[in-house]
Design a protein around this motif. Structure first.
Motif, mmCIF file in Angstrom:
data_model
loop_
_atom_site.group_PDB
_atom_site.id
_atom_site.type_symbol
_atom_site.label_atom_id
_atom_site.label_comp_id
_atom_site.label_asym_id
_atom_site.label_seq_id
_atom_site.Cartn_x
_atom_site.Cartn_y
_atom_site.Cartn_z
ATOM 1 N N THR A 31 0.787 -1.233 0.000
ATOM 2 C CA THR A 31 0.000 0.000 0.000
ATOM 3 C C THR A 31 0.817 1.280 0.000
ATOM 4 O OG1 THR A 31 -0.097 0.106 2.429
ATOM 5 C CG2 THR A 31 -1.810 -1.181 1.302
ATOM 6 N N GLY A 32 2.072 1.202 0.447
ATOM 7 C CA GLY A 32 2.877 2.415 0.577
ATOM 8 C C GLY A 32 2.777 3.045 1.946
ATOM 9 N N SER A 67 -5.566 5.807 4.730
ATOM 10 C CA SER A 67 -4.529 6.783 5.050
ATOM 11 C C SER A 67 -3.841 7.296 3.792
ATOM 12 C CB SER A 67 -3.493 6.155 5.998
ATOM 13 O OG SER A 67 -4.098 5.724 7.199
ATOM 14 N N VAL A 68 -3.573 6.388 2.870
ATOM 15 C CA VAL A 68 -2.957 6.788 1.606
ATOM 16 C C VAL A 68 -3.928 7.636 0.792
ATOM 17 C CG1 VAL A 68 -2.062 5.941 -0.606
ATOM 18 C CG2 VAL A 68 -1.388 4.814 1.529
ATOM 19 N N ALA A 69 -5.175 7.193 0.723
ATOM 20 C CA ALA A 69 -6.191 7.924 -0.053
ATOM 21 C C ALA A 69 -6.446 9.311 0.518
ATOM 22 C CB ALA A 69 -7.491 7.126 -0.091
ATOM 23 N N GLY A 70 -6.466 9.405 1.851
ATOM 24 C CA GLY A 70 -6.777 10.669 2.506
ATOM 25 C C GLY A 70 -5.564 11.508 2.830
ATOM 26 N N VAL A 71 -4.367 10.990 2.484
ATOM 27 C CA VAL A 71 -3.094 11.673 2.774
ATOM 28 C C VAL A 71 -3.054 12.059 4.259
ATOM 29 C CG1 VAL A 71 -1.440 13.392 1.948
ATOM 30 C CG2 VAL A 71 -3.290 12.654 0.451
ATOM 31 N N VAL A 72 -3.151 11.055 5.101
ATOM 32 C CA VAL A 72 -3.205 11.301 6.539
ATOM 33 C C VAL A 72 -2.357 10.259 7.257
ATOM 34 C CG1 VAL A 72 -5.281 9.871 6.800
ATOM 35 C CG2 VAL A 72 -4.782 11.653 8.483
ATOM 36 N N GLY A 265 -16.263 -0.869 0.731
ATOM 37 C CA GLY A 265 -14.877 -0.841 0.266
ATOM 38 C C GLY A 265 -14.647 -0.114 -1.036
ATOM 39 N N GLU A 266 -15.702 0.207 -1.759
ATOM 40 C CA GLU A 266 -15.538 0.745 -3.108
ATOM 41 C C GLU A 266 -14.917 2.146 -3.109
ATOM 42 O OE1 GLU A 266 -18.231 -0.004 -6.772
ATOM 43 O OE2 GLU A 266 -19.032 1.776 -5.788
ATOM 44 N N GLU A 267 -15.404 3.031 -2.245
ATOM 45 C CA GLU A 267 -14.893 4.407 -2.249
ATOM 46 C C GLU A 267 -13.435 4.464 -1.795
ATOM 47 O OE1 GLU A 267 -14.992 8.437 -3.050
ATOM 48 O OE2 GLU A 267 -16.499 6.912 -3.514
ATOM 49 N N THR A 268 -13.102 3.707 -0.771
ATOM 50 C CA THR A 268 -11.713 3.666 -0.314
ATOM 51 C C THR A 268 -10.810 3.108 -1.403
ATOM 52 O OG1 THR A 268 -12.391 3.373 2.000
ATOM 53 C CG2 THR A 268 -10.141 2.738 1.425
ATOM 54 N N ALA A 269 -11.244 2.027 -2.041
ATOM 55 C CA ALA A 269 -10.447 1.422 -3.115
ATOM 56 C C ALA A 269 -10.264 2.389 -4.279
ATOM 57 C CB ALA A 269 -11.111 0.133 -3.591
ATOM 58 N N ARG A 270 -11.309 3.114 -4.626
ATOM 59 C CA ARG A 270 -11.243 4.050 -5.752
ATOM 60 C C ARG A 270 -10.237 5.164 -5.479
ATOM 61 N NH1 ARG A 270 -12.911 8.720 -7.888
ATOM 62 N NH2 ARG A 270 -13.479 9.477 -5.831
ATOM 63 N N GLU A 273 -6.593 3.875 -5.212
ATOM 64 C CA GLU A 273 -6.029 3.576 -6.521
ATOM 65 C C GLU A 273 -5.512 4.851 -7.188
ATOM 66 O OE1 GLU A 273 -4.875 1.104 -9.676
ATOM 67 O OE2 GLU A 273 -5.595 0.606 -7.659
ATOM 68 N N ILE A 274 -6.267 5.919 -7.074
ATOM 69 C CA ILE A 274 -5.862 7.191 -7.671
ATOM 70 C C ILE A 274 -4.570 7.702 -7.028
ATOM 71 C CG2 ILE A 274 -6.482 9.640 -7.915
ATOM 72 C CD1 ILE A 274 -9.420 8.708 -8.122
ATOM 73 N N MET A 275 -4.528 7.689 -5.691
ATOM 74 C CA MET A 275 -3.370 8.231 -4.983
ATOM 75 C C MET A 275 -2.142 7.343 -5.122
ATOM 76 S SD MET A 275 -4.349 11.099 -3.888
ATOM 77 C CE MET A 275 -2.909 11.480 -2.875
ATOM 78 N N SER A 276 -2.333 6.032 -5.116
ATOM 79 C CA SER A 276 -1.179 5.126 -5.178
ATOM 80 C C SER A 276 -0.536 5.089 -6.551
ATOM 81 C CB SER A 276 -1.598 3.709 -4.757
ATOM 82 O OG SER A 276 -2.549 3.164 -5.658
ATOM 83 N N GLN A 277 -1.294 5.499 -7.582
ATOM 84 C CA GLN A 277 -0.728 5.512 -8.926
ATOM 85 C C GLN A 277 0.071 6.783 -9.204
ATOM 86 O OE1 GLN A 277 -0.693 2.924 -11.076
ATOM 87 N NE2 GLN A 277 -1.635 1.855 -9.342
ATOM 88 N N GLY A 278 -0.036 7.779 -8.323
ATOM 89 C CA GLY A 278 0.755 8.994 -8.484
ATOM 90 C C GLY A 278 2.215 8.745 -8.149
#
Length: 294
Positions: A31-32, A67-72, A265-270, A273-278
């Protein structure tokens, strides 16, 4: 210090610490999320929630992605999660088991961030006050968050939290004049629960909808007086006045429905995915993967 939260011997704790370190390294590579930060998150879950170590472990991957998705910071996210669960855990039992409840809270929070103007860190630092008062006023988790989301579009995040808290407070701690004003408008605050036969708070969204409909038929000067009587000073009125806007109230109702119907789980996964691909996400994943390899 994670081992201090476990009911086991020193030898068992030492072995378990090795196992959890290996798992967190794998999770970081996936996950990073920084493994040290996730260890802190695990500690706060174990110390702040009524769960087993297996239950806490199961929360770590969705929390890492959140945490990755929310940058927290994961530890801060864990504190936020425990605060929500300790306030709304009994009410969220309708969602399913503890794991389903956690997934729902994380999904709903990220969806709110996408629709409103606050970010995850804003929720972590201030939402607890609004959550507690909303619970006392009879608002569900989703209803509370929908109102906060709407107000975050109008005010700063800190003002939105305060306005949400004060809106609920006016429904919980009424003056005699406020109660009389609601009676005059024929707006009940309480309803009998069909399951228990006991009186409980009506949903604040329904109370406010009734108020909007009632004062729409009145001259503006008279409508303003009723709002002042019910919600008191400017701090109490600020959120209520904003929520009286028909379009804003329609948004609140729609988000309330959306929150309840989110696919687990869908919103967190979405968003993950956006943040981890950056670029920064890929760098974090590579860094944690390198740590896992030793």
């Amino acid at each position: 210090r994670v081992a201090t939260q476990l009911d086991m011997s020193a030898t068992e704790a030492a072995q378990w610490s090795k196992d959890i370190s290996a798992y967190l390294s794998e999770l970081g590579a996936k996950t990073g999320a920084v493994s040290k930060d996730m260890a802190e998150a695990f500690y706060f879950i174990m110390s702040g929630m009524d769960t087993t170590r297996e239950g806490a472990l199961a929360m770590l991957e969705p929390l890492a992605k959140f945490s990755v998705a929310g940058v927290v910071d994961p530890a801060a996210a864990a504190k936020f999660l425990t605060s929500v669960m300790n306030t709304y855990g009994d009410e969220l039992a309708r969602v399913g088991d503890l794991q389903a409840q956690v997934t729902h809270v994380l999904d709903t929070t990220l969806y709110s961030v996408r629709k409103g103007r606050a970010d995850v860190n804003d929720f972590i630092t201030g939402w607890g006050r609004a959550a507690q008062m909303g619970k006392l006023a009879g608002a569900s988790f989703e209803e509370n968050l929908a109102i906060l989301t709407a107000l975050s579009r109008v005010f700063t995040p800190a003002q939105a939290v305060t306005s949400t808290e004060n809106f609920f407070k006016a429904l919980v701690k009424q003056s005699d004049d406020a109660a009389a004003a609601l009676d005059e408008l024929n707006i009940p605050l309480y309803v009998k629960d069909l399951a228990t036969g006991l009186e409980r708070h009506r949903q604040p969204i329904n109370v406010l909808s009734d108020l909007i409909n009632a004062i729409a038929k009145l001259p503006q000067s008279q409508a303003d007086k009723y709002v002042t009587r019910i919600f008191g000073d400017l701090r109490g009125m600020r959120g209520a006045l904003t929520l009286q806007d028909v379009e804003i109230m329609n948004d609140v109702k729609q988000w309330f429905v959306d929150f309840i119907n989110l696919k687990p789980g869908e919103e967190t996964a979405r968003q993950f995915e956006i943040m981890s691909q950056g670029l920064s996400g890929q760098v974090n994943i590579m860094r944690e993967a390198a740590k896992a390899l030793g």
